[in-house]
Design a protein around this motif. Sequence first.
Motif, PDB file in Angstrom:
ATOM      1  N   GLU A 100       0.846  -1.204   0.000  1.00 59.08           N
ATOM      2  CA  GLU A 100       0.000   0.000   0.000  1.00 59.08           C
ATOM      3  C   GLU A 100       0.883   1.256   0.000  1.00 59.08           C
ATOM      4  O   GLU A 100       0.683   2.187  -0.765  1.00 59.08           O
ATOM      5  CB  GLU A 100      -0.912  -0.002   1.230  1.00 59.08           C
ATOM      6  CG  GLU A 100      -1.792   1.239   1.325  1.00 59.08           C
ATOM      7  CD  GLU A 100      -2.637   1.258   2.602  1.00 59.08           C
ATOM      8  OE1 GLU A 100      -2.652   0.236   3.338  1.00 59.08           O
ATOM      9  OE2 GLU A 100      -3.268   2.296   2.861  1.00 59.08           O
ATOM     10  N   ALA A 101       1.912   1.231   0.832  1.00 59.14           N
ATOM     11  CA  ALA A 101       2.836   2.376   0.913  1.00 59.14           C
ATOM     12  C   ALA A 101       3.603   2.525  -0.394  1.00 59.14           C
ATOM     13  O   ALA A 101       3.787   3.637  -0.897  1.00 59.14           O
ATOM     14  CB  ALA A 101       3.804   2.171   2.072  1.00 59.14           C
ATOM     15  N   ILE A 102       4.030   1.414  -0.979  1.00 55.99           N
ATOM     16  CA  ILE A 102       4.755   1.454  -2.255  1.00 55.99           C
ATOM     17  C   ILE A 102       3.889   2.109  -3.323  1.00 55.99           C
ATOM     18  O   ILE A 102       4.337   2.962  -4.090  1.00 55.99           O
ATOM     19  CB  ILE A 102       5.188   0.030  -2.680  1.00 55.99           C
ATOM     20  CG1 ILE A 102       6.274  -0.501  -1.736  1.00 55.99           C
ATOM     21  CG2 ILE A 102       5.663  -0.004  -4.132  1.00 55.99           C
ATOM     22  CD1 ILE A 102       6.560  -1.983  -1.871  1.00 55.99           C
ATOM     23  N   SER A 106       4.676   5.659  -5.037  1.00 50.92           N
ATOM     24  CA  SER A 106       4.902   5.655  -6.496  1.00 50.92           C
ATOM     25  C   SER A 106       3.954   6.620  -7.188  1.00 50.92           C
ATOM     26  O   SER A 106       4.350   7.375  -8.074  1.00 50.92           O
ATOM     27  CB  SER A 106       4.730   4.240  -7.051  1.00 50.92           C
ATOM     28  OG  SER A 106       5.616   3.347  -6.398  1.00 50.92           O
ATOM     29  N   LYS A 107       2.684   6.607  -6.757  1.00 55.78           N
ATOM     30  CA  LYS A 107       1.699   7.527  -7.356  1.00 55.78           C
ATOM     31  C   LYS A 107       2.061   8.989  -7.076  1.00 55.78           C
ATOM     32  O   LYS A 107       1.721   9.887  -7.845  1.00 55.78           O
ATOM     33  CB  LYS A 107       0.299   7.226  -6.814  1.00 55.78           C
ATOM     34  CG  LYS A 107      -0.357   6.015  -7.473  1.00 55.78           C
ATOM     35  CD  LYS A 107      -1.734   5.752  -6.890  1.00 55.78           C
ATOM     36  CE  LYS A 107      -2.457   4.612  -7.611  1.00 55.78           C
ATOM     37  NZ  LYS A 107      -3.679   4.181  -6.847  1.00 55.78           N
ATOM     38  N   ASN A 128       4.338  -4.168 -10.000  1.00 53.67           N
ATOM     39  CA  ASN A 128       2.978  -3.741 -10.349  1.00 53.67           C
ATOM     40  C   ASN A 128       2.465  -2.635  -9.430  1.00 53.67           C
ATOM     41  O   ASN A 128       1.615  -1.835  -9.825  1.00 53.67           O
ATOM     42  CB  ASN A 128       2.029  -4.938 -10.315  1.00 53.67           C
ATOM     43  CG  ASN A 128       2.199  -5.843 -11.521  1.00 53.67           C
ATOM     44  OD1 ASN A 128       3.097  -5.609 -12.344  1.00 53.67           O
ATOM     45  ND2 ASN A 128       1.365  -6.859 -11.618  1.00 53.67           N
ATOM     46  N   ALA A 129       2.953  -2.627  -8.201  1.00 53.95           N
ATOM     47  CA  ALA A 129       2.532  -1.577  -7.258  1.00 53.95           C
ATOM     48  C   ALA A 129       3.234  -0.252  -7.550  1.00 53.95           C
ATOM     49  O   ALA A 129       2.901   0.769  -6.942  1.00 53.95           O
ATOM     50  CB  ALA A 129       2.815  -2.017  -5.820  1.00 53.95           C
ATOM     51  N   GLY A 130       4.234  -0.301  -8.465  1.00 56.90           N
ATOM     52  CA  GLY A 130       4.877   0.934  -8.898  1.00 56.90           C
ATOM     53  C   GLY A 130       6.331   1.092  -8.533  1.00 56.90           C
ATOM     54  O   GLY A 130       6.920   2.145  -8.805  1.00 56.90           O
TER      55      GLY A 130
END
Length: 223
Positions: A100-102, A106-107, A128-130
């Motif tokens: 979630e933090a990643i 990233s966003k 995939n999480a960024g």
Amino acid sequence: MKIFIDSANLTEIENALKRGFISGVTTNPSLLAKEPKSGFEKHIKKIVALLNKYGGNKSLSVEVFSRDPKEIVEQALHFKKIFKYKNLSIKVQIGWNELEAINVLSKAGISVNCTACMNVTQALLAANAGAKYVSLFWCRIRDGALDNPQDVVVMTRKLLNEGKSKAEIIAGSIRSVEDIRDAFIAGAHIVTVPPKFFVPMVEHFKTTEAVDQFFKDFNAWQK
Ligand code: E4P
């Protein structure tokens, strides 16, 4: 094919920077704990100053020290604010909650090095999480005896390529020059190397022999 130095030691980092063959620095809490107790933030700022002395274009990974997603994001934002280094990458360990933090970081346009990855699925979820980097721990994978590190890197690279992912594999947890070679051959984009291996990477007895012969012949010719 990029080499990072896996160290928080200022002398070791500068010795590599002045030779121009590294593209980045990776630190972790254990590496920092080997340095004089000058304070975490003060020491990282010394590394940043050194990197800026040599152009400021090398990646620097600094690891958070929490498993709580909210705290991780807070620490990451704090690091960005106080270190003021454009090529800072926040190291976040892989984990269900950490994803979630990643994703949040990233966003927000913050570079994440997802670390302590031991298999393909962890690396793929992180990518995939960024995450910009997925750090696969070569020798710890071997220690775990569930997977062969070569297979993990080969498969991860194949799947990242097929998914047209921008994430890069960093192979860490290196314990020999052969590990460095093998990690690159397996497809790691980057290998982060403990500085004790740099000289063994470059020295060869036949090189010494050849150069000694060249100079001997040349000096004899000059007489
Ligand atoms: C990468 O930066 C990792 O933190 C590091 O290579 C881990 O190495 P270790 O398995 O020797 O602790």
